[in-house]
Design an enzyme around this catalytic site. Structure first.
Site, PDB file in Angstrom:
ATOM      1  N   TYR A   1       0.833  -1.202   0.000  1.00 30.54           N
ATOM      2  CA  TYR A   1       0.000   0.000   0.000  1.00 30.54           C
ATOM      3  C   TYR A   1       0.872   1.258   0.000  1.00 30.54           C
ATOM      4  O   TYR A   1       1.820   1.394   0.769  1.00 30.54           O
ATOM      5  CB  TYR A   1      -0.925   0.029   1.225  1.00 30.54           C
ATOM      6  CG  TYR A   1      -1.624   1.355   1.366  1.00 30.54           C
ATOM      7  CD1 TYR A   1      -2.667   1.692   0.501  1.00 30.54           C
ATOM      8  CD2 TYR A   1      -1.222   2.287   2.319  1.00 30.54           C
ATOM      9  CE1 TYR A   1      -3.298   2.926   0.594  1.00 30.54           C
ATOM     10  CE2 TYR A   1      -1.844   3.523   2.430  1.00 30.54           C
ATOM     11  CZ  TYR A   1      -2.879   3.834   1.558  1.00 30.54           C
ATOM     12  OH  TYR A   1      -3.491   5.062   1.649  1.00 30.54           O
TER      13      TYR A   1
ATOM     14  N   GLY B   1      -5.348   5.646  -0.225  1.00 32.06           N
ATOM     15  CA  GLY B   1      -6.712   5.653   0.278  1.00 32.06           C
ATOM     16  C   GLY B   1      -7.612   4.723  -0.499  1.00 32.06           C
ATOM     17  O   GLY B   1      -7.295   3.550  -0.727  1.00 32.06           O
TER      18      GLY B   1
END
Length: 520
Positions: free
Chosen positions: A63, A70
């Site tokens: 991530y 997000g």
């Protein structure tokens, strides 16, 4: 003591725990800052980066490194674009609005971010820590707008201004001026940082803005508790109050330690244990009699507020956490600023109550129905010109206005969570708004305290002039404060504009000028 003459303290960033006082020393420009050069510390910091480099080059999904941010985490970033991603992050977050954080607040924010990254769990290089340290050492501090953070996924927008400055963009404070970062870097021979994967996210995805503000707020609240106790003692003398309201035997049966400390300070200020002043009144009004109970709430909150703030300060609070030792990427929500939000919502409530207490004392002191023989509005004029003069009438109105605004700010920000960013950030802390609210409440309360200190001093001077108070019966502590105020303020006789005096007294309060209690 004036902050300008405080000795400089040595502060080492090496991943060990820091205190509120150390962050505040940095904020006020009273610290010499160093980054550890210990080989094991450097190796631990860089190990996370080495692990990340190996992982993303193996085409693993990480991530914020190989994905968008997000709700865009489902968007994969090709390996040839990974190095561009951090710049896009701080660029699109460059949308802060509102007033700017002050230079002191911005220093505290940078220091809080450096403290977190130095814990070694964020996947940044030692070189990035060096760059942050350099900014603090040379006092090249990012210009940061106050508005735009919801306090979960961290203080993304405010901290984007730190990231952009590290890369040589946007503006900085330098030598009291706002200037182009690129110009200042060129003058000081600072090389803009080229971010590695995850580094932009590591800087921005944390709670440094709210935590830096919380450190400053704690310090100001701690001092206001002490100052409110000293002002209450002066008010008691001016209003010929009953010193026995602060008796140690009385407070022994309700043993909140902070409340008892406040009562003990006031009790000692009034010489109640040695030469007690007699009062014809059995019981004073609540704003005198219950002062230890009001101030005590704030005083008793300080230990747990310190715990909340310092734990957050000394935490890794971004996402994902990079465990270089065990080669793990840990996805979670440590950017959530709930503890700081709750601490600041609570502190602003306790501080606003100090404003309300002092405002009620001011109202008593100015009103001939309640001030037991003092002139209306504490007017010091004795000649035929007395009818022309209005003393502290407008200051009393002003204090009421400042108090009302402080009380209005006490609605907790943390309960106003908003769902943002395509409902990915669907429960947020509002910690930065809570901290900003708290700073505003502190400012307003310091204004009320400045007025209260002036008026309490004037009231005591009028008692001394009338002979209803004997200087010999006043404690050395009160005499010290009376003398300190006399050095900065003269008796109000003929009406004069008091704005300058009030602003000066607020500044002195914020500098902890007034010497108070040795056991604080």
């Amino acid at each position: 003591m004036n902050a300008a003459v405080l000795p400089r303290v040595q502060i080492l960033f090496d991943g060990s725990e820091l205190t509120i006082e150390q962050i505040n020393a940095i904020a006020h420009g009273q610290a010499e800052i160093k980054l550890s050069r210990n080989k094991s510390f450097i190796a631990r910091i860089n190990k996370g980066v080495e692990f990340l480099d190996k992982l993303w080059q193996q085409e693993k999904v990480i991530y914020g490194v190989t994905t968008g941010y997000g709700d865009s985490c489902t968007v994969n970033i090709s390996s040839d674009l990974v190095h561009e991603l951090p710049r896009h992050l701080y660029t699109f977050h460059g949308c802060g609005l509102g007033e700017l954080f002050t230079l002191e607040q911005s220093r505290a924010i940078v220091a809080a971010r450096l403290a977190s990254l130095a814990r070694g769990s964020s996947g940044v290089r030692y070189k990035l820590l060096q760059q942050l340290t350099c900014l603090l050492q040379l006092d090249v501090i990012p210009v940061i707008p106050q508005e735009g953070s919801v306090g979960a996924s961290g203080d993304l927008t405010p901290l984007s201004y730190i990231a952009a400055v590290l890369a040589g963009e946007r503006k900085v404070w330098h030598r009291g001026e706002q200037r182009s970062t690129a110009e200042v870097f060129s003058e000081l021979d600072i090389e803009p940082l080229q971010f590695r994967p995850k580094e932009g996210l590591a800087i921005m995805n944390g709670t440094a803005a709210m935590t830096g503000l919380a450190c400053l707020a704690f310090d100001r609240a701690e001092y206001l508790c002490q100052l409110s106790a000293r002002i209450t003692a002066l008010m008691s003398v001016a209003l010929q109050g009953n010193a026995y309201h602060f008796d140690t035997a009385l407070f022994a049966v309700k043993a909140h330690p902070g409340q008892n400390q406040i009562a003990r300070w006031i009790h000692n200020d009034l010489n109640a244990g040695e030469a007690p002043r007699q009062s014809s009144r059995l019981q004073d009004r609540y704003s005198l009699r219950c002062a230890p109970h009001v101030i005590g709430v704030a005083q008793d909150s300080l230990p747990w507020l310190r715990q909340f703030i310092e734990t957050e300060l000394n935490s890794a609070n971004d996402n994902p956490i990079i465990d270089g030792e065990n080669e793990q990427v840990l996805h979670g929500g440590h950017f959530y600023g709930g503890h700081i939000a709750f601490a600041m919502d609570s502190l602003k409530n306790a501080v606003a109550n100090l404003a309300d207490l002092l405002d009620r004392q001011i109202a008593q002191l100015a009103d001939t129905k309640f001030n037991h023989g003092l002139p209306a509005n504490l007017c010091g004029m004795e000649t035929e010109r007395k009818a022309l003069n209005h003393g502290f009438k407008a200051v009393q109105i002003g204090a009421s206005a400042w108090t009302a605004e402080a009380l209005k700010q006490t609605m907790p920000a943390s309960v106003f969570s908003r769902s943002t960013e395509c409902h990915n950030q669907d429960k947020v802390s509002m910690g930065t708004i809570a901290a900003r609210d708290c700073i505003r409440v502190l400012q307003l309360t310091e204004q009320v305290a400045a007025a209260a200190l002036m008026m309490a001093w004037q009231g005591v001077q009028l008692r001394l002039r009338a002979g209803t108070v004997d200087n010999k019966n006043l404690s050395s502590q009160l005499c010290m404060t009376l003398q300190q105020v006399a050095e900065k303020f003269s008796l109000l006789q003929e009406d004069r504009a008091l704005e300058h005096d009030l602003r000066y007294f607020v500044k002195l309060i914020q500098q902890r000028h007034w010497r108070l209690y040795d056991d604080s």
